[in-house]
Design a protein around this motif. Structure first.
Motif, PDB file in Angstrom:
ATOM      1  N   GLY A  34       7.178  33.935  17.969  1.00 39.01           N
ATOM      2  CA  GLY A  34       8.314  33.712  18.414  1.00 39.01           C
ATOM      3  C   GLY A  34       9.616  33.902  17.657  1.00 39.01           C
ATOM      4  O   GLY A  34       9.727  33.440  16.590  1.00 39.01           O
ATOM      5  N   MET A  35      10.508  34.889  18.071  1.00 39.72           N
ATOM      6  CA  MET A  35      11.375  35.351  17.395  1.00 39.72           C
ATOM      7  C   MET A  35      12.778  34.992  17.983  1.00 39.72           C
ATOM      8  O   MET A  35      13.800  35.325  17.540  1.00 39.72           O
ATOM      9  CB  MET A  35      11.510  37.059  17.210  1.00 39.72           C
ATOM     10  CG  MET A  35      10.280  37.446  16.480  1.00 39.72           C
ATOM     11  SD  MET A  35      10.036  36.820  14.850  1.00 39.72           S
ATOM     12  CE  MET A  35      11.080  37.589  13.683  1.00 39.72           C
ATOM     13  N   PHE A  43      10.501  30.015  10.765  1.00 39.50           N
ATOM     14  CA  PHE A  43       8.882  29.981  10.292  1.00 39.50           C
ATOM     15  C   PHE A  43       8.334  31.420  10.719  1.00 39.50           C
ATOM     16  O   PHE A  43       7.367  32.198   9.877  1.00 39.50           O
ATOM     17  CB  PHE A  43       8.079  29.143  11.196  1.00 39.50           C
ATOM     18  CG  PHE A  43       8.694  27.688  10.834  1.00 39.50           C
ATOM     19  CD1 PHE A  43       9.444  27.430   9.912  1.00 39.50           C
ATOM     20  CD2 PHE A  43       7.834  26.754  11.572  1.00 39.50           C
ATOM     21  CE1 PHE A  43      10.044  25.932   9.659  1.00 39.50           C
ATOM     22  CE2 PHE A  43       8.522  25.306  11.385  1.00 39.50           C
ATOM     23  CZ  PHE A  43       9.432  25.153  10.452  1.00 39.50           C
ATOM     24  N   SER A  44       8.561  32.031  11.846  1.00 36.27           N
ATOM     25  CA  SER A  44       8.210  33.493  12.326  1.00 36.27           C
ATOM     26  C   SER A  44       8.530  34.251  11.358  1.00 36.27           C
ATOM     27  O   SER A  44       7.831  35.452  10.883  1.00 36.27           O
ATOM     28  CB  SER A  44       8.621  33.611  13.743  1.00 36.27           C
ATOM     29  OG  SER A  44       7.909  32.563  14.676  1.00 36.27           O
ATOM     30  N   ILE A  72       2.032  48.377  12.361  1.00 35.42           N
ATOM     31  CA  ILE A  72       2.375  47.003  12.823  1.00 35.42           C
ATOM     32  C   ILE A  72       3.281  46.969  14.153  1.00 35.42           C
ATOM     33  O   ILE A  72       4.332  47.714  14.194  1.00 35.42           O
ATOM     34  CB  ILE A  72       3.166  46.236  11.748  1.00 35.42           C
ATOM     35  CG1 ILE A  72       2.181  46.154  10.300  1.00 35.42           C
ATOM     36  CG2 ILE A  72       3.457  44.858  12.287  1.00 35.42           C
ATOM     37  CD1 ILE A  72       2.815  45.527   9.324  1.00 35.42           C
ATOM     38  N   ILE A  73       2.630  46.247  15.052  1.00 35.61           N
ATOM     39  CA  ILE A  73       3.269  46.286  16.496  1.00 35.61           C
ATOM     40  C   ILE A  73       3.775  44.845  16.763  1.00 35.61           C
ATOM     41  O   ILE A  73       3.109  43.847  16.438  1.00 35.61           O
ATOM     42  CB  ILE A  73       2.500  46.670  17.592  1.00 35.61           C
ATOM     43  CG1 ILE A  73       2.115  48.081  17.482  1.00 35.61           C
ATOM     44  CG2 ILE A  73       3.300  46.390  18.872  1.00 35.61           C
ATOM     45  CD1 ILE A  73       0.958  48.717  18.553  1.00 35.61           C
ATOM     46  N   LYS A  74       5.135  44.644  16.769  1.00 37.69           N
ATOM     47  CA  LYS A  74       5.711  43.348  16.711  1.00 37.69           C
ATOM     48  C   LYS A  74       6.155  42.814  18.244  1.00 37.69           C
ATOM     49  O   LYS A  74       6.641  43.637  18.846  1.00 37.69           O
ATOM     50  CB  LYS A  74       6.926  43.165  15.933  1.00 37.69           C
ATOM     51  CG  LYS A  74       6.804  43.247  14.275  1.00 37.69           C
ATOM     52  CD  LYS A  74       7.932  43.115  13.465  1.00 37.69           C
ATOM     53  CE  LYS A  74       7.501  43.377  12.013  1.00 37.69           C
ATOM     54  NZ  LYS A  74       8.549  43.272  11.335  1.00 37.69           N
ATOM     55  N   LYS A  75       5.801  41.559  18.644  1.00 37.03           N
ATOM     56  CA  LYS A  75       6.021  41.167  19.891  1.00 37.03           C
ATOM     57  C   LYS A  75       6.732  39.573  19.607  1.00 37.03           C
ATOM     58  O   LYS A  75       6.223  39.059  19.070  1.00 37.03           O
ATOM     59  CB  LYS A  75       4.833  41.006  20.731  1.00 37.03           C
ATOM     60  CG  LYS A  75       4.381  42.623  21.069  1.00 37.03           C
ATOM     61  CD  LYS A  75       3.171  42.654  22.122  1.00 37.03           C
ATOM     62  CE  LYS A  75       2.890  44.099  22.414  1.00 37.03           C
ATOM     63  NZ  LYS A  75       3.877  44.973  23.121  1.00 37.03           N
ATOM     64  N   ASP A  76       7.574  39.532  20.436  1.00 35.75           N
ATOM     65  CA  ASP A  76       8.194  38.017  20.731  1.00 35.75           C
ATOM     66  C   ASP A  76       7.796  37.487  21.715  1.00 35.75           C
ATOM     67  O   ASP A  76       7.673  37.626  23.038  1.00 35.75           O
ATOM     68  CB  ASP A  76       9.860  38.421  21.044  1.00 35.75           C
ATOM     69  CG  ASP A  76      10.582  36.995  20.854  1.00 35.75           C
ATOM     70  OD1 ASP A  76       9.944  35.845  20.426  1.00 35.75           O
ATOM     71  OD2 ASP A  76      11.664  37.065  21.273  1.00 35.75           O
ATOM     72  N   THR A  77       7.202  36.042  21.494  1.00 36.88           N
ATOM     73  CA  THR A  77       6.520  35.081  22.533  1.00 36.88           C
ATOM     74  C   THR A  77       7.717  34.198  23.174  1.00 36.88           C
ATOM     75  O   THR A  77       7.388  33.642  23.880  1.00 36.88           O
ATOM     76  CB  THR A  77       5.558  34.199  21.802  1.00 36.88           C
ATOM     77  OG1 THR A  77       6.350  33.174  20.805  1.00 36.88           O
ATOM     78  CG2 THR A  77       4.669  34.822  21.061  1.00 36.88           C
TER      79      THR A  77
END
Length: 398
Positions: A34-35, A43-44, A72-77
């Motif tokens: 979660g960003m 924390f993220s 690295i592939i970043k995804k936001d929850t």
């Protein structure tokens, strides 16, 4: 050259070329955190920074393993379970990642576990904490590098040195993290003689602790012995500060809580001498990995590494150890490689317990020291609590 040998030579050349091409294919890893949308964003961000530093350390700065670059592939929850599930499915399916790492909230992460099983791909849980993430509803594709609630509470109980003279009221947030934590704390007190007089649960984001504090005061104030309010709250709202401002010491009541990230530690200056347990404080571990992390983080970010930076690095080093050790990257091979695997981290050696894939690790008993020259309260090390001192219940058995 005879036609047969010519054909054979051509085939070998084609295989060699395809093998070379495969060797250059990136190893894709998804970071699912979660960003946006929560106070837990810090924390993220720490976890992702730590993960990237961990890969750098483990690969000597090349960001390659076995000749293959790491992508690295970043995804936001967005801290929403449905968004997290969709993001993880997209990473496994469309992005074709080898494995994923996440997430931040225990409640959100719990919803991701079935997606790993559905796609039969690895999910490394970091930094979510709840015991249930390796519990009966988990599955064999899930490994957890973060500590769990039982470690928090076993260590917290050891720091309180419980006996028949101890009376405790607990305060936690009403979701997986809080509920699992208090269940683990109660288990840790079993057989010690200590008495848990009341449990209080509040919604996430609670700001007014007046009523709940009064209930805990009333439950404790007439007890003969040592009286403690144990706070297990991960979010905002400053329960420790607000409860301490209500002067629990007029009833002989102490406050105890676990350690926290550096931006929160200035609030601990209100409770000098308080003892508790912490997952990580940058001055506590003494090892080469932590020395590198502290030095590098200070140089690049002008601050020491924090709680979840160390956790992210531990997750990255677990991934690197597995990928360097496994003979191939088939999911079943990786599971076999990682079960029982030990590796080095900023906290020292961690080991994946084969039965439920929880990483066993040290915790740290601290006592709060106030130094006017330091911006935050210092959780000064009393002693390292080794994994073998904590009776961490099994979650899920293979």
């Amino acid at each position: 050259m005879k036609p047969l040998f010519k054909a054979f030579g051509t085939a070998v050349a084609v295989l060699a070329m395809s093998g070379a091409a495969w060797a250059q294919d990136p190893i894709k890893i998804a970071l699912i955190h979660g960003m946006s949308g929560s106070a837990f964003e810090a924390f993220s961000k720490q976890s992702q920074t730590g993960f990237e530093l961990g890969l750098e350390y483990a690969t000597d700065g090349t960001m390659e393993i076995n000749g293959r670059p790491i992508e690295i592939i970043k995804k936001d929850t967005q801290f929403k379970p449905d968004v997290a599930r969709a993001a993880l499915a997209e990473a496994y399916g469309d992005d074709e990642v080898l494995l994923a790492v996440g997430a931040t909230s225990s409640g959100v992460t719990k919803g991701m576990l079935p997606i790993a099983e559905e796609y039969e791909k690895l999910l490394i849980v970091e930094p979510a904490v709840a015991d249930s993430l390796t519990g009966p509803d988990s599955n064999r594709y899930v490994f957890k590098t973060s500590r769990n609630s039982s470690m928090d509470m076993q260590a917290q109980a050891l720091a309180l040195q419980p006996d028949e003279n101890l009376y405790v009221a607990t305060l936690a947030e009403d979701y997986a993290f809080g509920r699992d934590g208090i269940a683990a704390f109660k288990s840790a007190l079993d057989g010690s003689g200590a008495t848990l007089v009341t449990e209080e649960y509040v919604p996430q984001g609670t700001a007014d602790y007046t009523a709940v504090a009064e209930r805990m005061f009333n439950a404790l104030k007439d007890k003969d012995g040592r009286k403690v309010i144990m706070i297990y709250v991960a979010g905002s709202g400053d329960p420790m500060g607000k409860i301490s401002s209500m002067e629990p010491d007029r009833f002989g009541i102490e406050i105890s809580t676990g350690g926290h990230i550096l931006p929160v530690l200035p609030t601990y200056k209100r409770v000098p001498g308080m003892e508790g347990a912490i997952y990580y404080y940058y001055e506590s571990p003494q090892n080469e990995v932590n020395d590198w992390l502290v030095k590098t983080h200070q140089e690049r970010f002008d601050s020491p590494p924090d709680f979840f930076t160390a956790g992210g690095m531990a997750a990255a080093m677990a991934v690197a150890k597995a990928l360097k050790t496994a003979p191939d990257y088939d999911t079943e091979t990786l599971i076999e490689t990682m079960e029982g695997m030990s590796w080095e981290t900023p906290k020292g050696t961690m080991t994946f317990r084969p039965e439920d894939h929880q990483a066993l690790q040290s915790m740290y008993h601290f006592k709060i020291k106030v130094d006017d020259a330091v911006e935050w309260a210092i959780p000064e090390l009393v002693r390292e609590i080794k994994p073998e001192e904590m009776n961490i219940p099994l979650g899920r058995e293979n």
